[in-house]
Design a protein around this motif. Structure first.
Motif, PDB file in Angstrom:
ATOM      1  N   MET A   1     -97.182  32.392  54.347  1.00  0.00           N
ATOM      2  CA  MET A   1     -96.645  33.563  54.335  1.00  0.00           C
ATOM      3  C   MET A   1     -97.608  34.767  54.379  1.00  0.00           C
ATOM      4  O   MET A   1     -98.743  34.470  53.707  1.00  0.00           O
ATOM      5  N   PHE A   2     -97.485  35.801  55.250  1.00  0.00           N
ATOM      6  CA  PHE A   2     -98.428  36.817  55.076  1.00  0.00           C
ATOM      7  C   PHE A   2     -98.000  37.964  54.271  1.00  0.00           C
ATOM      8  O   PHE A   2     -96.935  38.326  54.361  1.00  0.00           O
ATOM      9  N   ARG A   3     -98.936  38.522  53.616  1.00  0.00           N
ATOM     10  CA  ARG A   3     -98.577  39.633  52.660  1.00  0.00           C
ATOM     11  C   ARG A   3     -99.296  40.834  53.096  1.00  0.00           C
ATOM     12  O   ARG A   3     -98.514  42.063  52.693  1.00  0.00           O
ATOM     13  N   LYS A   4    -100.134  41.062  53.902  1.00  0.00           N
ATOM     14  CA  LYS A   4    -100.638  41.912  54.604  1.00  0.00           C
ATOM     15  C   LYS A   4    -100.911  41.742  56.102  1.00  0.00           C
ATOM     16  O   LYS A   4    -101.025  40.640  56.636  1.00  0.00           O
ATOM     17  N   ILE A   5    -100.805  43.028  56.808  1.00  0.00           N
ATOM     18  CA  ILE A   5    -100.784  43.000  58.172  1.00  0.00           C
ATOM     19  C   ILE A   5    -102.315  42.272  58.630  1.00  0.00           C
ATOM     20  O   ILE A   5    -102.481  41.786  59.590  1.00  0.00           O
ATOM     21  N   ASP A   6    -103.344  42.624  57.914  1.00  0.00           N
ATOM     22  CA  ASP A   6    -104.606  42.207  58.051  1.00  0.00           C
ATOM     23  C   ASP A   6    -104.663  40.795  58.034  1.00  0.00           C
ATOM     24  O   ASP A   6    -105.394  39.979  58.862  1.00  0.00           O
ATOM     25  N   ASP A   7    -103.923  40.370  57.144  1.00  0.00           N
ATOM     26  CA  ASP A   7    -104.068  38.548  56.942  1.00  0.00           C
ATOM     27  C   ASP A   7    -103.328  38.022  58.468  1.00  0.00           C
ATOM     28  O   ASP A   7    -103.885  37.014  58.929  1.00  0.00           O
ATOM     29  N   PHE A   8    -102.385  38.589  58.806  1.00  0.00           N
ATOM     30  CA  PHE A   8    -101.782  38.112  59.932  1.00  0.00           C
ATOM     31  C   PHE A   8    -102.670  38.324  61.114  1.00  0.00           C
ATOM     32  O   PHE A   8    -102.662  37.592  61.977  1.00  0.00           O
ATOM     33  N   LYS A   9    -103.096  39.397  61.339  1.00  0.00           N
ATOM     34  CA  LYS A   9    -104.219  39.919  62.266  1.00  0.00           C
ATOM     35  C   LYS A   9    -105.211  38.976  62.475  1.00  0.00           C
ATOM     36  O   LYS A   9    -105.680  38.389  63.433  1.00  0.00           O
ATOM     37  N   THR A  10    -105.922  38.614  61.361  1.00  0.00           N
ATOM     38  CA  THR A  10    -107.093  37.610  61.169  1.00  0.00           C
ATOM     39  C   THR A  10    -106.594  36.288  61.762  1.00  0.00           C
ATOM     40  O   THR A  10    -107.429  35.516  62.620  1.00  0.00           O
ATOM     41  N   THR A  11    -105.387  35.630  61.200  1.00  0.00           N
ATOM     42  CA  THR A  11    -105.001  34.425  61.621  1.00  0.00           C
ATOM     43  C   THR A  11    -104.635  34.505  63.311  1.00  0.00           C
ATOM     44  O   THR A  11    -104.935  33.615  64.051  1.00  0.00           O
ATOM     45  N   TRP A  12    -104.033  35.456  63.429  1.00  0.00           N
ATOM     46  CA  TRP A  12    -103.728  35.801  65.183  1.00  0.00           C
ATOM     47  C   TRP A  12    -104.766  35.587  65.890  1.00  0.00           C
ATOM     48  O   TRP A  12    -105.066  34.892  67.099  1.00  0.00           O
ATOM     49  N   GLU A  13    -105.800  36.372  65.470  1.00  0.00           N
ATOM     50  CA  GLU A  13    -107.051  36.325  66.360  1.00  0.00           C
ATOM     51  C   GLU A  13    -107.715  35.187  66.435  1.00  0.00           C
ATOM     52  O   GLU A  13    -108.392  34.604  67.433  1.00  0.00           O
ATOM     53  N   ARG A  14    -107.717  34.248  65.278  1.00  0.00           N
ATOM     54  CA  ARG A  14    -108.378  33.023  65.312  1.00  0.00           C
ATOM     55  C   ARG A  14    -107.430  31.998  66.358  1.00  0.00           C
ATOM     56  O   ARG A  14    -108.110  31.366  66.988  1.00  0.00           O
ATOM     57  N   GLU A  15    -106.137  32.260  66.065  1.00  0.00           N
ATOM     58  CA  GLU A  15    -105.377  31.124  67.040  1.00  0.00           C
ATOM     59  C   GLU A  15    -105.516  31.532  68.367  1.00  0.00           C
ATOM     60  O   GLU A  15    -105.666  30.749  69.363  1.00  0.00           O
TER      61      GLU A  15
END
Length: 88
Positions: A1-15
């Motif tokens: 689960m993402f709690r912050k937009i930056d957490d999602f963004k980091t994961t998305w960029e890695r994927e």
């Protein structure tokens, strides 16, 4: 689960980077290779990944113009990779 937009963004960029590397390994010839008898080809699976990005995010109200859900599968691995990068 993402709690912050930056957490999602980091994961998305890695994927995106991981997927780009897989797409870069595809060749025009490999696009026709089925994953098993009577199953989808590598090209069909790659294209499914590309068109799923705008299709799924479109359900949230976000609009993308890089690729449409019903666009035909490109014959070129390079074109699929380019469209992925634009959609992602």
């Amino acid at each position: 689960m993402f709690r912050k937009i930056d957490d999602f963004k980091t994961t998305w960029e890695r994927e995106i980077e991981f997927t780009r590397k897989v797409f870069d390994a595809l060749t025009d010839q490999s696009l026709e290779q089925p994953i098993a008898d009577n199953h989808r080809t590598l090209g069909h699976i790659a294209w499914h990944i590309v068109i799923t990005i705008p299709e799924m995010t479109g359900r949230t109200g976000l609009k993308f113009t890089a690729v449409a859900e019903h666009d035909p599968i490109p014959k070129s691995a390079a074109e699929i990779a380019t469209k992925f990068q634009a959609a992602a």
